[in-house]
Design an enzyme around this catalytic site. Structure first.
Site, mmCIF file in Angstrom:
data_model
loop_
_atom_site.group_PDB
_atom_site.id
_atom_site.type_symbol
_atom_site.label_atom_id
_atom_site.label_comp_id
_atom_site.label_asym_id
_atom_site.label_seq_id
_atom_site.Cartn_x
_atom_site.Cartn_y
_atom_site.Cartn_z
ATOM 1 N N HIS A 194 -3.687 6.917 -1.034
ATOM 2 C CA HIS A 194 -2.980 5.687 -0.679
ATOM 3 C C HIS A 194 -3.336 4.633 -1.735
ATOM 4 O O HIS A 194 -4.520 4.424 -2.022
ATOM 5 C CB HIS A 194 -3.442 5.177 0.685
ATOM 6 C CG HIS A 194 -2.895 5.934 1.860
ATOM 7 N ND1 HIS A 194 -2.987 7.280 1.994
ATOM 8 C CD2 HIS A 194 -2.234 5.493 2.964
ATOM 9 C CE1 HIS A 194 -2.414 7.651 3.129
ATOM 10 N NE2 HIS A 194 -1.949 6.585 3.742
ATOM 11 N N GLU A 197 -0.373 -0.173 -1.111
ATOM 12 C CA GLU A 197 0.237 -0.489 0.194
ATOM 13 C C GLU A 197 -0.010 -1.985 0.427
ATOM 14 O O GLU A 197 0.910 -2.781 0.400
ATOM 15 C CB GLU A 197 -0.406 0.359 1.289
ATOM 16 C CG GLU A 197 0.120 0.072 2.706
ATOM 17 C CD GLU A 197 -0.617 0.859 3.797
ATOM 18 O OE1 GLU A 197 -1.732 1.348 3.545
ATOM 19 O OE2 GLU A 197 -0.066 0.947 4.923
ATOM 20 N N ASP A 275 4.458 8.067 8.185
ATOM 21 C CA ASP A 275 3.095 7.521 8.210
ATOM 22 C C ASP A 275 2.417 7.764 9.570
ATOM 23 O O ASP A 275 1.687 8.745 9.711
ATOM 24 C CB ASP A 275 3.119 6.019 7.866
ATOM 25 C CG ASP A 275 1.831 5.525 7.251
ATOM 26 O OD1 ASP A 275 0.927 6.325 6.986
ATOM 27 O OD2 ASP A 275 1.719 4.299 7.005
ATOM 28 N N ASP A 276 2.651 6.879 10.523
ATOM 29 C CA ASP A 276 2.043 6.982 11.863
ATOM 30 C C ASP A 276 3.139 6.756 12.900
ATOM 31 O O ASP A 276 3.223 5.690 13.517
ATOM 32 C CB ASP A 276 0.942 5.919 12.014
ATOM 33 C CG ASP A 276 -0.133 6.070 10.951
ATOM 34 O OD1 ASP A 276 -0.943 7.004 11.071
ATOM 35 O OD2 ASP A 276 -0.130 5.282 9.984
HETATM 36 N N1 LIG Z 1 -0.736 3.279 6.595
HETATM 37 C C1 LIG Z 1 -2.009 3.650 6.434
HETATM 38 N N2 LIG Z 1 -2.717 3.157 5.406
HETATM 39 C C2 LIG Z 1 -3.994 3.498 5.244
HETATM 40 N N3 LIG Z 1 -4.658 4.314 6.057
HETATM 41 C C3 LIG Z 1 -3.983 4.828 7.103
HETATM 42 N N4 LIG Z 1 -4.394 5.673 8.060
HETATM 43 C C4 LIG Z 1 -3.356 5.874 8.879
HETATM 44 N N5 LIG Z 1 -2.293 5.179 8.461
HETATM 45 C C5 LIG Z 1 -2.662 4.525 7.339
HETATM 46 ZN ZN LIG Z 2 -0.606 6.519 5.388
#
Ligand SMILES: Nc1ncnc2[nH]cnc12
Ligand SMILES: [Zn+2]
Length: 315
Positions: A194, A197, A275-276
Protein backbone atom coordinates in the site's frame (compact mmCIF):
# COMPACT_ATOMS: atom_id res chain seq x y z
CA UNK A 1 -26.85 -3.79 -10.81
CA UNK A 2 -25.82 -3.51 -14.44
CA UNK A 3 -25.88 -6.86 -16.24
CA UNK A 4 -23.02 -5.93 -18.57
CA UNK A 5 -20.82 -5.10 -15.59
CA UNK A 6 -21.69 -8.35 -13.90
CA UNK A 7 -20.91 -10.28 -17.05
CA UNK A 8 -17.34 -8.93 -17.38
CA UNK A 9 -14.79 -11.52 -16.25
CA UNK A 10 -12.41 -9.83 -13.80
CA UNK A 11 -9.73 -10.36 -11.21
CA UNK A 12 -9.69 -8.80 -7.76
CA UNK A 13 -6.19 -7.75 -6.71
CA UNK A 14 -6.79 -5.67 -3.58
CA UNK A 15 -9.00 -7.31 -0.98
CA UNK A 16 -8.37 -7.75 2.74
CA UNK A 17 -10.09 -10.94 3.86
CA UNK A 18 -10.66 -9.43 7.31
CA UNK A 19 -12.37 -6.53 5.55
CA UNK A 20 -14.90 -8.87 3.95
CA UNK A 21 -16.34 -9.76 7.36
CA UNK A 22 -19.99 -8.76 7.00
CA UNK A 23 -21.80 -7.65 10.18
CA UNK A 24 -24.15 -10.66 10.04
CA UNK A 25 -21.24 -13.10 10.02
CA UNK A 26 -19.44 -11.05 12.66
CA UNK A 27 -22.44 -11.44 14.98
CA UNK A 28 -22.81 -15.16 14.16
CA UNK A 29 -19.13 -15.80 14.96
CA UNK A 30 -19.38 -13.80 18.19
CA UNK A 31 -22.26 -16.01 19.26
CA UNK A 32 -20.46 -19.21 18.23
CA UNK A 33 -17.34 -18.15 20.18
CA UNK A 34 -19.29 -16.70 23.12
CA UNK A 35 -17.86 -13.21 22.70
CA UNK A 36 -19.74 -10.22 24.02
CA UNK A 37 -19.84 -7.39 21.47
CA UNK A 38 -20.05 -3.67 22.25
CA UNK A 39 -22.83 -3.21 19.64
CA UNK A 40 -26.44 -4.15 20.37
CA UNK A 41 -27.17 -5.55 16.91
CA UNK A 42 -26.12 -5.62 13.26
CA UNK A 43 -27.73 -2.27 12.56
CA UNK A 44 -25.89 -0.61 15.43
CA UNK A 45 -22.61 -1.99 14.08
CA UNK A 46 -23.40 -0.77 10.57
CA UNK A 47 -24.15 2.62 12.09
CA UNK A 48 -20.56 2.75 13.34
CA UNK A 49 -19.23 2.57 9.77
CA UNK A 50 -18.61 6.31 9.44
CA UNK A 51 -14.95 7.24 9.14
CA UNK A 52 -12.97 10.46 8.79
CA UNK A 53 -9.72 8.77 7.83
CA UNK A 54 -7.89 5.46 7.50
CA UNK A 55 -7.03 5.21 11.21
CA UNK A 56 -10.65 5.51 12.37
CA UNK A 57 -11.54 2.66 10.06
CA UNK A 58 -8.59 0.51 11.15
CA UNK A 59 -9.55 0.85 14.82
CA UNK A 60 -12.95 -0.71 14.08
CA UNK A 61 -11.56 -3.24 11.60
CA UNK A 62 -9.13 -4.69 14.17
CA UNK A 63 -11.90 -4.75 16.77
CA UNK A 64 -14.19 -6.64 14.36
CA UNK A 65 -11.48 -9.19 13.55
CA UNK A 66 -11.44 -10.27 17.19
CA UNK A 67 -14.42 -12.59 16.58
CA UNK A 68 -12.22 -14.73 14.28
CA UNK A 69 -10.86 -17.46 16.54
CA UNK A 70 -10.96 -20.92 14.97
CA UNK A 71 -9.91 -22.50 11.69
CA UNK A 72 -13.61 -22.85 10.84
CA UNK A 73 -14.11 -19.10 11.39
CA UNK A 74 -11.38 -18.27 8.87
CA UNK A 75 -12.81 -20.83 6.46
CA UNK A 76 -16.32 -19.35 6.75
CA UNK A 77 -14.99 -15.81 6.26
CA UNK A 78 -13.08 -16.76 3.12
CA UNK A 79 -15.86 -18.91 1.71
CA UNK A 80 -18.42 -16.11 2.08
CA UNK A 81 -16.09 -13.83 0.10
CA UNK A 82 -15.62 -16.45 -2.64
CA UNK A 83 -19.38 -16.79 -3.03
CA UNK A 84 -19.51 -13.03 -3.67
CA UNK A 85 -16.76 -13.45 -6.27
CA UNK A 86 -18.77 -16.15 -7.99
CA UNK A 87 -21.88 -13.97 -8.07
CA UNK A 88 -19.91 -11.05 -9.57
CA UNK A 89 -17.89 -13.01 -12.12
CA UNK A 90 -14.57 -12.48 -10.34
CA UNK A 91 -12.66 -15.42 -11.83
CA UNK A 92 -9.35 -14.85 -10.02
CA UNK A 93 -8.54 -13.25 -6.68
CA UNK A 94 -5.33 -12.31 -4.86
CA UNK A 95 -6.48 -11.56 -1.31
CA UNK A 96 -4.41 -10.21 1.56
CA UNK A 97 -4.56 -11.42 5.10
CA UNK A 98 -2.83 -9.86 8.11
CA UNK A 99 -1.32 -12.67 10.24
CA UNK A 100 -0.24 -10.25 12.98
CA UNK A 101 -3.83 -9.15 13.62
CA UNK A 102 -4.43 -12.70 14.80
CA UNK A 103 -1.13 -13.99 16.16
CA UNK A 104 -0.91 -10.94 18.44
CA UNK A 105 -4.23 -12.13 19.99
CA UNK A 106 -2.84 -15.62 20.55
CA UNK A 107 -4.35 -17.31 17.47
CA UNK A 108 -1.66 -19.58 15.96
CA UNK A 109 -0.45 -18.67 12.45
CA UNK A 110 -1.31 -22.12 11.14
CA UNK A 111 -4.92 -21.96 12.41
CA UNK A 112 -5.48 -18.76 10.43
CA UNK A 113 -3.71 -20.01 7.33
CA UNK A 114 -5.30 -23.47 7.26
CA UNK A 115 -8.83 -22.06 7.37
CA UNK A 116 -8.16 -19.49 4.66
CA UNK A 117 -6.23 -21.84 2.39
CA UNK A 118 -8.75 -24.68 2.61
CA UNK A 119 -11.54 -22.32 1.52
CA UNK A 120 -9.40 -21.01 -1.35
CA UNK A 121 -8.61 -24.55 -2.51
CA UNK A 122 -12.31 -25.49 -2.29
CA UNK A 123 -13.10 -22.30 -4.21
CA UNK A 124 -10.86 -23.45 -7.06
CA UNK A 125 -12.47 -26.88 -7.14
CA UNK A 126 -16.11 -26.03 -6.52
CA UNK A 127 -16.44 -22.49 -7.89
CA UNK A 128 -13.68 -22.35 -10.50
CA UNK A 129 -12.05 -19.28 -8.90
CA UNK A 130 -8.24 -19.29 -8.99
CA UNK A 131 -6.21 -17.48 -6.36
CA UNK A 132 -2.85 -16.26 -5.08
CA UNK A 133 -2.63 -15.47 -1.38
CA UNK A 134 -0.67 -12.42 -0.12
CA UNK A 135 0.77 -12.25 3.39
CA UNK A 136 0.61 -8.64 4.51
CA UNK A 137 2.70 -7.02 7.25
CA UNK A 138 1.18 -4.41 9.56
CA UNK A 139 3.31 -1.32 9.05
CA UNK A 140 2.42 0.27 12.42
CA UNK A 141 4.29 -2.62 14.06
CA UNK A 142 8.07 -2.97 14.13
CA UNK A 143 10.54 -4.33 11.60
CA UNK A 144 11.40 -7.07 14.09
CA UNK A 145 7.77 -8.16 14.35
CA UNK A 146 7.57 -8.33 10.55
CA UNK A 147 10.71 -10.51 10.49
CA UNK A 148 9.08 -12.79 13.08
CA UNK A 149 5.99 -13.11 10.93
CA UNK A 150 8.06 -13.96 7.85
CA UNK A 151 9.78 -16.62 9.93
CA UNK A 152 6.44 -18.08 11.03
CA UNK A 153 5.41 -18.31 7.38
CA UNK A 154 8.49 -20.29 6.39
CA UNK A 155 7.00 -23.80 6.83
CA UNK A 156 4.06 -22.71 4.64
CA UNK A 157 6.06 -20.90 1.97
CA UNK A 158 4.18 -22.54 -0.92
CA UNK A 159 0.86 -21.15 0.31
CA UNK A 160 1.81 -17.60 -0.75
CA UNK A 161 2.64 -15.73 -3.92
CA UNK A 162 3.70 -12.44 -2.35
CA UNK A 163 4.12 -10.30 0.73
CA UNK A 164 2.41 -6.95 1.14
CA UNK A 165 2.35 -3.95 3.47
CA UNK A 166 -0.78 -2.39 4.96
CA UNK A 167 -2.30 -0.61 8.00
CA UNK A 168 -1.54 2.99 9.10
CA UNK A 169 0.42 4.61 6.29
CA UNK A 170 1.40 8.04 7.64
CA UNK A 171 4.61 7.92 9.66
CA UNK A 172 5.38 4.35 8.55
CA UNK A 173 7.21 4.71 5.23
CA UNK A 174 8.13 1.72 3.09
CA UNK A 175 11.81 2.28 3.98
CA UNK A 176 11.03 0.92 7.48
CA UNK A 177 10.57 -2.52 5.89
CA UNK A 178 13.29 -2.55 3.25
CA UNK A 179 15.30 -5.32 4.93
CA UNK A 180 12.20 -7.47 5.55
CA UNK A 181 11.25 -7.19 1.89
CA UNK A 182 14.84 -7.98 0.85
CA UNK A 183 14.63 -11.17 2.88
CA UNK A 184 11.20 -12.04 1.49
CA UNK A 185 12.41 -11.58 -2.09
CA UNK A 186 15.42 -13.79 -1.36
CA UNK A 187 12.93 -16.48 -0.33
CA UNK A 188 11.13 -16.13 -3.65
CA UNK A 189 8.19 -13.98 -2.64
CA UNK A 190 6.95 -11.30 -5.02
CA UNK A 191 6.18 -7.97 -3.33
CA UNK A 192 3.38 -5.41 -3.28
CA UNK A 193 2.66 -2.53 -0.89
CA UNK A 194 0.00 0.00 0.00
CA UNK A 195 1.42 3.38 -0.95
CA UNK A 196 -0.04 6.76 -1.83
CA UNK A 197 -3.43 6.12 -0.24
CA UNK A 198 -3.02 8.81 2.43
CA UNK A 199 0.77 9.00 2.18
CA UNK A 200 2.76 11.26 -0.19
CA UNK A 201 4.21 10.34 -3.60
CA UNK A 202 7.58 9.88 -1.84
CA UNK A 203 6.17 6.70 -0.26
CA UNK A 204 5.34 5.37 -3.74
CA UNK A 205 8.91 6.05 -4.91
CA UNK A 206 10.20 4.17 -1.86
CA UNK A 207 7.86 1.24 -2.47
CA UNK A 208 9.14 0.98 -6.04
CA UNK A 209 12.84 1.58 -5.40
CA UNK A 210 13.35 0.02 -1.96
CA UNK A 211 10.69 -2.69 -1.76
CA UNK A 212 10.81 -3.43 -5.51
CA UNK A 213 7.08 -3.95 -5.72
CA UNK A 214 5.24 -5.47 -8.68
CA UNK A 215 2.06 -3.44 -8.05
CA UNK A 216 1.08 -0.36 -6.07
CA UNK A 217 -1.92 -0.78 -3.78
CA UNK A 218 -4.00 2.42 -4.06
CA UNK A 219 -1.38 4.85 -5.44
CA UNK A 220 -3.97 7.53 -6.16
CA UNK A 221 -1.62 10.30 -4.91
CA UNK A 222 0.81 9.50 -7.76
CA UNK A 223 -0.98 12.14 -9.83
CA UNK A 224 0.66 14.82 -7.65
CA UNK A 225 4.12 13.95 -9.05
CA UNK A 226 4.53 14.13 -12.82
CA UNK A 227 7.88 12.34 -12.88
CA UNK A 228 6.37 9.47 -10.89
CA UNK A 229 3.40 9.34 -13.26
CA UNK A 230 5.76 9.03 -16.22
CA UNK A 231 7.57 6.13 -14.58
CA UNK A 232 4.33 4.32 -13.72
CA UNK A 233 3.11 4.75 -17.31
CA UNK A 234 6.44 3.86 -18.96
CA UNK A 235 6.93 0.74 -16.86
CA UNK A 236 3.20 -0.13 -16.85
CA UNK A 237 3.21 -0.65 -13.09
CA UNK A 238 -0.32 -1.67 -12.09
CA UNK A 239 -2.29 0.31 -9.49
CA UNK A 240 -4.93 -1.53 -7.46
CA UNK A 241 -7.41 1.28 -6.91
CA UNK A 242 -10.38 1.03 -4.53
CA UNK A 243 -12.89 3.78 -5.33
CA UNK A 244 -15.55 3.21 -2.64
CA UNK A 245 -12.82 2.84 -0.01
CA UNK A 246 -11.32 6.18 -1.04
CA UNK A 247 -14.66 7.92 -0.52
CA UNK A 248 -15.43 6.16 2.78
CA UNK A 249 -11.99 7.06 4.14
CA UNK A 250 -12.14 10.60 2.74
CA UNK A 251 -9.18 10.34 0.41
CA UNK A 252 -11.54 12.15 -2.00
CA UNK A 253 -14.54 14.18 -0.82
CA UNK A 254 -16.81 12.85 -3.53
CA UNK A 255 -16.74 10.09 -6.17
CA UNK A 256 -17.00 12.79 -8.84
CA UNK A 257 -13.51 13.91 -7.82
CA UNK A 258 -11.94 10.45 -8.09
CA UNK A 259 -8.96 10.34 -10.46
CA UNK A 260 -9.11 6.70 -11.63
CA UNK A 261 -10.51 7.43 -15.10
CA UNK A 262 -8.08 10.31 -15.61
CA UNK A 263 -5.25 7.89 -14.86
CA UNK A 264 -6.75 5.26 -17.15
CA UNK A 265 -6.92 7.76 -20.00
CA UNK A 266 -3.31 8.79 -19.40
CA UNK A 267 -2.24 5.18 -19.90
CA UNK A 268 -1.83 4.03 -16.30
CA UNK A 269 -2.60 0.34 -15.76
CA UNK A 270 -5.31 0.95 -13.15
CA UNK A 271 -7.61 -1.76 -11.79
CA UNK A 272 -10.86 -1.65 -9.75
CA UNK A 273 -11.03 -3.40 -6.36
CA UNK A 274 -13.06 -3.40 -3.17
CA UNK A 275 -10.42 -3.25 -0.37
CA UNK A 276 -12.73 -3.91 2.63
CA UNK A 277 -16.13 -4.47 1.05
CA UNK A 278 -18.06 -5.22 4.24
CA UNK A 279 -17.10 -1.80 5.58
CA UNK A 280 -17.14 0.33 2.45
CA UNK A 281 -20.49 -0.48 0.85
CA UNK A 282 -19.73 -2.96 -1.86
CA UNK A 283 -17.73 -5.57 -3.70
CA UNK A 284 -16.01 -5.17 -7.05
CA UNK A 285 -19.16 -4.69 -9.11
CA UNK A 286 -20.51 -1.99 -6.78
CA UNK A 287 -17.19 -0.20 -7.29
CA UNK A 288 -17.54 -0.41 -11.06
CA UNK A 289 -21.17 0.76 -10.80
CA UNK A 290 -20.12 3.79 -8.74
CA UNK A 291 -17.65 4.78 -11.46
CA UNK A 292 -20.41 4.50 -14.03
CA UNK A 293 -22.91 6.47 -11.97
CA UNK A 294 -20.62 9.25 -10.72
CA UNK A 295 -17.87 9.53 -13.32
CA UNK A 296 -19.68 8.43 -16.46
CA UNK A 297 -17.41 5.43 -16.99
CA UNK A 298 -18.22 3.97 -20.41
CA UNK A 299 -18.57 0.29 -21.22
CA UNK A 300 -15.30 0.48 -23.19
CA UNK A 301 -13.50 1.91 -20.13
CA UNK A 302 -14.99 -0.80 -17.91
CA UNK A 303 -13.69 -3.44 -20.31
CA UNK A 304 -10.19 -1.94 -20.20
CA UNK A 305 -10.26 -1.82 -16.40
CA UNK A 306 -11.35 -5.46 -16.24
CA UNK A 307 -8.72 -6.46 -18.79
CA UNK A 308 -6.07 -4.61 -16.77
CA UNK A 309 -7.03 -6.66 -13.70
CA UNK A 310 -6.52 -9.90 -15.61
CA UNK A 311 -3.15 -8.72 -16.94
CA UNK A 312 -1.92 -7.45 -13.55
CA UNK A 313 -2.27 -10.82 -11.83
CA UNK A 314 0.79 -12.20 -10.07
CA UNK A 315 -0.33 -15.81 -10.40
N1 LIG B 1 -7.39 0.62 2.96
C1 LIG B 1 -6.44 0.12 3.76
N2 LIG B 1 -5.27 0.76 3.89
C2 LIG B 1 -4.33 0.28 4.70
N3 LIG B 1 -4.46 -0.82 5.43
C3 LIG B 1 -5.62 -1.49 5.33
N4 LIG B 1 -6.02 -2.62 5.94
C4 LIG B 1 -7.26 -2.88 5.52
N5 LIG B 1 -7.67 -1.94 4.66
C5 LIG B 1 -6.65 -1.07 4.52
ZN1 LIG C 1 -6.10 -2.10 1.26
Amino acid sequence: MYDWLNALPKAELHLHLEGSLEPELLFALAERNKIKLPWHDVEALRGAYAFNNLQEFLDLYYQGADVLRTEQDFYDLTWAYLLKCKAQNVIHTEPFFDPQTHTDRGIPFEVVLRGIKQALVDGEKQLGISHGLILSFLRHLSEEQAFNTLEQARPFRDAFIAVGLDSSEMGHPPSKFQRVFDRARSEGYLTVAHAGEEGPPEYIWQALDLLKIERIDHGVRALEDERLMQRIIDEQIPLTVCPLSNIKLRVFDDMRQHNILEMLERGVKVTVNSDDPAYFGGYVNENFAALHDSLGMTEAQARRLAQNSLEARLS
